[in-house]
Design an enzyme around this catalytic site. Sequence first.
Site, PDB file in Angstrom:
ATOM      1  CG  HIS A  82     -11.003  10.127  -2.406  1.00 29.69           C
ATOM      2  ND1 HIS A  82      -9.994   9.364  -2.962  1.00 29.69           N
ATOM      3  CD2 HIS A  82     -12.069   9.290  -2.284  1.00 29.69           C
ATOM      4  CE1 HIS A  82     -10.420   8.135  -3.142  1.00 29.69           C
ATOM      5  NE2 HIS A  82     -11.681   8.064  -2.737  1.00 29.69           N
ATOM      6  NE  ARG A 168     -11.429  -4.172   2.623  1.00 24.88           N
ATOM      7  CZ  ARG A 168     -11.581  -2.929   2.161  1.00 24.88           C
ATOM      8  NH1 ARG A 168     -10.552  -2.120   2.047  1.00 24.88           N
ATOM      9  NH2 ARG A 168     -12.771  -2.489   1.826  1.00 24.88           N
ATOM     10  CB  SER A 183      -9.532   1.346   2.446  1.00 26.32           C
ATOM     11  OG  SER A 183      -8.930   1.395   1.199  1.00 26.32           O
TER      12      SER A 183
HETATM   13  N1  URA Z   1     -11.512   2.421  -2.611  1.00 25.38           N
HETATM   14  C1  URA Z   1     -10.509   2.292  -1.718  1.00 25.38           C
HETATM   15  O1  URA Z   1      -9.497   2.972  -1.792  1.00 25.38           O
HETATM   16  N2  URA Z   1     -10.668   1.368  -0.725  1.00 25.38           N
HETATM   17  C2  URA Z   1     -11.758   0.595  -0.607  1.00 25.38           C
HETATM   18  O2  URA Z   1     -11.827  -0.208   0.312  1.00 25.38           O
HETATM   19  C3  URA Z   1     -12.784   0.731  -1.550  1.00 25.38           C
HETATM   20  C4  URA Z   1     -12.638   1.672  -2.549  1.00 25.38           C
END
Ligand code: URA
Length: 434
Positions: A82, A168, A183
């Site tokens: 990631h 959010r 997240s």
């Molecule tokens: N990327 C995400 O996947 N979630 C977040 O909260 C911020 C960046």
Amino acid sequence: MRILDLIAKKRDGGEHTDEELRFLVEDYTRGDIPDYQMSAWLMAVVWRGLTGSETFALTGAMAGSGDTLDLSSLPGTPVDKHSTGGVGDKTTLAVVPILASAGVPVAKMSGRGLGHTGGTLDKLESVPGVRVNLTGAEVLAQVHQIGACLCAQTTRLVPADRKLYALRDATATVESLPLIAASIMSKKLACGAPAIVLDVKFGGGAFMKTVEDARALADLMTRIGRAHGRRVAAVLSAMDAPLGRAVGNALEVQEVIGLLQDPAEADGRLSALVRHLSAVAFLLSGRVGTLEEGAALADAQVASGAATQKWREIVEAQGGQPDRTLPTAPAQVSVSAAADGYITGIDAEAIGLAAMRLGAGRATQEDKIDPAAGIIFHKSVGDAVGVGETLATLYADTESRTRAVTQAVVAAFQFAAQPSPRQSPIYDTLGLDS
Ligand code: URA
């Protein structure tokens, strides 16, 4: 259990139980908790924070809110990767074929670009014919067959995050370390890989502006992964200048193909980061015993042509034609230096925004992108330039679109009379000691 009591508990600085967090996530995802109450709870979290164990439980509840991938039938130790996102970050497109060509399976689910940052899916879709929307069954079948896939996250994976992230975004509650970490890691957990390499970027073009913030996020995400039984390492990498020579979808794919074919000719910062991320992934997967062996294996996979061959297999498996010419932009305009000097910086965020205005990115989720648009740099940080020398070429559908960003691109370059030292993009790697 009542949502009102949970809002009050967090407002007053209390600590939630695992059961309370599961209730919050499950009922909100099902639609039983309204947005206005969830917003209040999120704002309480922004102010009061979450403890480590609350964050681990929240992430687990989110990961379990929809389908999860079961990779246990794959050979060896599958690895996921990631990146927190940046400008010109095409490392996934190189790292995945390198790993898969050496027998490390990768079921990689990526996202799209928004604002100044690019997305792996948009880059991949610039290859004619490539399909990125695979079902869970197709993902598994392809990884069994050729060792890798590069695709979109299915809508059934982590529905809680999809809903919560949108909320959010609309309630100024994105900026919370535990919410960001939960997240990101909920999606990684749901994708099922037992080993995860995180590339956490910092600098002007990154989500985290300072190395301290990037380290805190990397540390928390690493701990979340471990709490859920995954092996996790995090690379802290600089995103002060764009990564590599290309920004823009087809242009970046072309750069990756070039890097896999002839790394000696590639941008040094890009190839160093690709090599390091691959080495960390090889180490986490148990394919090698040291980082040095991992780097040597990455080099060997590229030098033998195996990584290029794997790239072609991935493209073909997803309906693409690796030999077809990538889209090219009709308008190509160069910008040049106004004075002699040394390049000491290239503002990544300014370049990302300029590339977006050229058509390479989206200002809103609904915008369509132009796969051929973008910017190629002919000079990088540390290079000497003479007046009139070409700094970059801008690619777009019309010349007027390139003219509209010329000034912004020139202004993104910083010059000085003396050279500044070339910096490695790799700042630190966390999590290799466990
Ligand atoms: N990327 C995400 O996947 N979630 C977040 O909260 C911020 C960046």
